[in-house]
Each structure stands twice: as structure tokens, then as C-alpha cells.
Design a protein around this motif. Structure first.
Motif, mmCIF file in Angstrom:
data_model
loop_
_atom_site.group_PDB
_atom_site.id
_atom_site.type_symbol
_atom_site.label_atom_id
_atom_site.label_comp_id
_atom_site.label_asym_id
_atom_site.label_seq_id
_atom_site.Cartn_x
_atom_site.Cartn_y
_atom_site.Cartn_z
ATOM 1 N N ILE A 75 -10.537 1.336 -8.260
ATOM 2 C CA ILE A 75 -10.170 1.610 -6.872
ATOM 3 C C ILE A 75 -9.751 3.070 -6.718
ATOM 4 C CG2 ILE A 75 -9.385 -0.781 -6.554
ATOM 5 C CD1 ILE A 75 -6.498 0.453 -6.291
ATOM 6 N N ASP A 76 -9.963 3.591 -5.516
ATOM 7 C CA ASP A 76 -9.489 4.915 -5.133
ATOM 8 C C ASP A 76 -9.394 4.920 -3.616
ATOM 9 O OD1 ASP A 76 -9.405 7.832 -6.738
ATOM 10 O OD2 ASP A 76 -9.667 8.004 -4.555
ATOM 11 N N GLN A 99 -12.716 1.022 -2.176
ATOM 12 C CA GLN A 99 -11.741 1.890 -1.542
ATOM 13 C C GLN A 99 -10.494 1.060 -1.252
ATOM 14 O OE1 GLN A 99 -12.753 3.343 2.334
ATOM 15 N NE2 GLN A 99 -11.156 4.922 2.342
ATOM 16 N N MET A 100 -9.327 1.539 -1.723
ATOM 17 C CA MET A 100 -8.126 0.723 -1.596
ATOM 18 C C MET A 100 -6.878 1.575 -1.799
ATOM 19 S SD MET A 100 -7.550 -2.951 -3.559
ATOM 20 C CE MET A 100 -9.299 -3.310 -3.308
ATOM 21 N N ASP A 101 -5.793 1.163 -1.160
ATOM 22 C CA ASP A 101 -4.487 1.793 -1.314
ATOM 23 C C ASP A 101 -3.736 1.050 -2.411
ATOM 24 O OD1 ASP A 101 -1.755 2.578 -1.035
ATOM 25 O OD2 ASP A 101 -2.051 3.015 1.090
ATOM 26 N N ALA A 119 -2.516 9.549 -14.376
ATOM 27 C CA ALA A 119 -2.100 10.649 -13.494
ATOM 28 C C ALA A 119 -2.122 10.289 -12.015
ATOM 29 C CB ALA A 119 -2.941 11.903 -13.730
ATOM 30 N N THR A 120 -2.393 9.030 -11.675
ATOM 31 C CA THR A 120 -2.381 8.630 -10.266
ATOM 32 C C THR A 120 -0.969 8.677 -9.702
ATOM 33 O OG1 THR A 120 -4.318 7.215 -10.569
ATOM 34 C CG2 THR A 120 -2.937 6.761 -8.660
ATOM 35 N N ALA A 145 3.926 0.359 -4.972
ATOM 36 C CA ALA A 145 2.788 0.308 -5.899
ATOM 37 C C ALA A 145 3.105 -0.548 -7.116
ATOM 38 C CB ALA A 145 2.409 1.725 -6.327
ATOM 39 N N LEU A 146 4.292 -0.371 -7.689
ATOM 40 C CA LEU A 146 4.653 -1.122 -8.894
ATOM 41 C C LEU A 146 4.820 -2.613 -8.604
ATOM 42 C CD1 LEU A 146 7.163 1.374 -10.577
ATOM 43 C CD2 LEU A 146 4.748 0.995 -11.120
#
Length: 244
Positions: A75-76, A99-101, A119-120, A145-146
Motif C-alpha cells: 500500500i501507498d 492506494q491506502m492511508d 522509513a514510512t 497507524a499503530l
């Protein structure tokens, strides 16, 4: 590097990445797979289901596929990146691109054996002036995110985070009981040291990491100390350190 932005804040801007990916073919933050494969191979099995966060145009996904890791989801948040990478690896049918958050993963609970980022999370923190004190906005982003990463991991699954951030600073973000994982770390690199964090879902924090979480909770209820003010004067540009 020809793609450095005028201001580090642009690393958080999807428009910057869309424009960059229109012409840049490949770039590997923190080095290519060969730099840390000796560590990664001990954590991931060939038949594991793997999610790669913020895949970018790195060669890592393709290199992992060629090494026998075929169940890879990438994903990006850049649509240009995902379109380019899907076309580039069209001959790898079991490797998918979305494509994703990272804060809103559209996967079911317990979907993956391994979730990997390189490194994201560093890129999310580019505007931070010091690793001693993360802004509330960035801390909230990282926490969201975590939480999503933990949700999408299978019991016993691993979140693998590759970064330039030393344990003293990065564990401050990862050491939370609510994420329901333990933390270990490894290092690699010649000349400059990089770190690989291994979080295992369903394992408890070590006594040391649990004590760190408690300490940080207590500190959050207290006024900022003069030490924090002094450390804020260190305006090191983190991203200047992450290119091998």
C-alpha cells in the motif's frame, strides 16, 4: 538526490510524492533488501502473508518476491506510485497494490502474518525538531497507524519497522500495552547504524518496556521539564541520515 523538497513538510504531502513518482524510477530509503536480509529472513517465512506499508518505488517488494516471498500486499497513499508499481510488477500475480492511508487500513482483523514498514513512519515525523518530544498531531497520527497495524496482525504475527531511529527514541512510540505486542530490536549498516524493530502480537511488553510506558504516562501528566526545552534546540534534519 534530485528530488529533495524545499521544505521537509512536503514529505507529508501526497502531491509532492505524486509529482516525484512521475519521473523517479526507484529509491530505497535505508538501503536495499540486501543490507538487512540476514535479519529479515529470521523473522519472515516464505509462505507468510505480508503487508508492506508505504511501499513507494522501492525495489524491496520485488526483491522479496524474487527471494520467494510471494504473498505480498503493498500500500501507498500515492496513486501515481501504486499505478506505476502495479504495471512494473505485472508479472508477479500474487503481489497486489492498493492506494491506502496507513491510518485506515481496509483489511479485516488478523489479516497478515507480517506487516513491514521501511522509513514510512520516519517520513511522517519529518517536521519534528527533536526525537525527545513528538508533537501531539504527529503522536496522534502514529498512534492511529499503530492501532491499525496491531488490528490487522494475526495472533503471533510480527510488525517489522525499519528506521534510523535509535531504541531510546523509537521505543517511546511502540511501548504501549494496548498494542498487544512485545518489542525487540536489531541493527545493521556500515558507517551509520540503522535499526529493525520486531513487534510480536500477543506477547507482553518486557518489564523494561512496561516500565518505560508507565514512565511516559507519568511524564505526560507533568509540566514539560527544562530538559525538553534544551533538547528542542537540536534541529537536526532526521532525513539527512537515512540514505545509505
Amino acid at each position: 538526490m534530485d528530488y529533495l523538497p524545499d521544505d521537509n513538510s512536503r514529505y507529508k504531502d501526497v502531491a509532492y510524492w505524486d509529482e516525484r513518482y512521475k519521473t523517479e524510477q526507484t529509491y530505497d530509503w535505508l538501503g536495499s533488501l540486501s543490507k538487512f536480509q540476514h535479519l529479515l529472513g529470521k523473522l519472515i517465512k516464505k509462505d507468510d502473508s505480508i503487508l508492506i506499508l508505504g511501499c513507494g518505488n522501492s525495489s524491496m517488494s520485488g526483491d522479496m518476491y524474487n527471494a520467494g516471498y510471494h504473498a505480498i500486499t503493498n500500500i501507498d497513499y500515492s496513486s501515481v506510485c501504486i499505478s506505476n508499481m502495479r504495471a512494473r510488477y505485472s508479472d508477479c500475480p500474487s503481489m497486489t497494490w492498493h492506494q491506502m492511508d496507513v491510518r485506515q487500513l481496509s483489511f479485516s482483523d488478523a489479516s497478515f502474518d507480517v506487516i513491514l514498514e521501511k522509513a514510512t513512519l520516519d517520513a511522517i515525523m519529518v517536521e519534528e525538531k527533536t526525537p525527545w518530544e513528538v508533537s501531539p498531531e504527529t503522536a496522534c497520527f502514529i498512534h492511529q497507524a499503530l492501532m491499525e497495524i496491531s488490528r490487522c496482525l494475526k495472533p503471533g504475527g510480527r510488525f517489522v519497522s525499519i528506521t534510523f531511529a535509535q531504541p531510546f527514541f523509537r521505543k517511546r512510540l511502540y511501548a504501549r500495552a494496548q498494542y498487544n505486542w512485545s518489542i525487540k530490536h536489531h541493527s545493521y549498516g556500515d558507517g551509520f547504524e540503522y535499526f529493525m524493530y520486531e513487534m510480536t502480537k500477543g506477547e507482553e511488553l518486557s518489564p523494561e518496556d512496561a516500565a518505560l510506558e508507565q514512565k511516559l504516562l507519568e511524564e505526560s501528566k507533568s509540566p514539560p521539564s527544562s530538559l525538553i526545552t534544551a533538547q528542542n534546540e537540536d534541529k537536526e534534519d532526521f532525513l539527512s541520515n537515512i540514505n545509505l
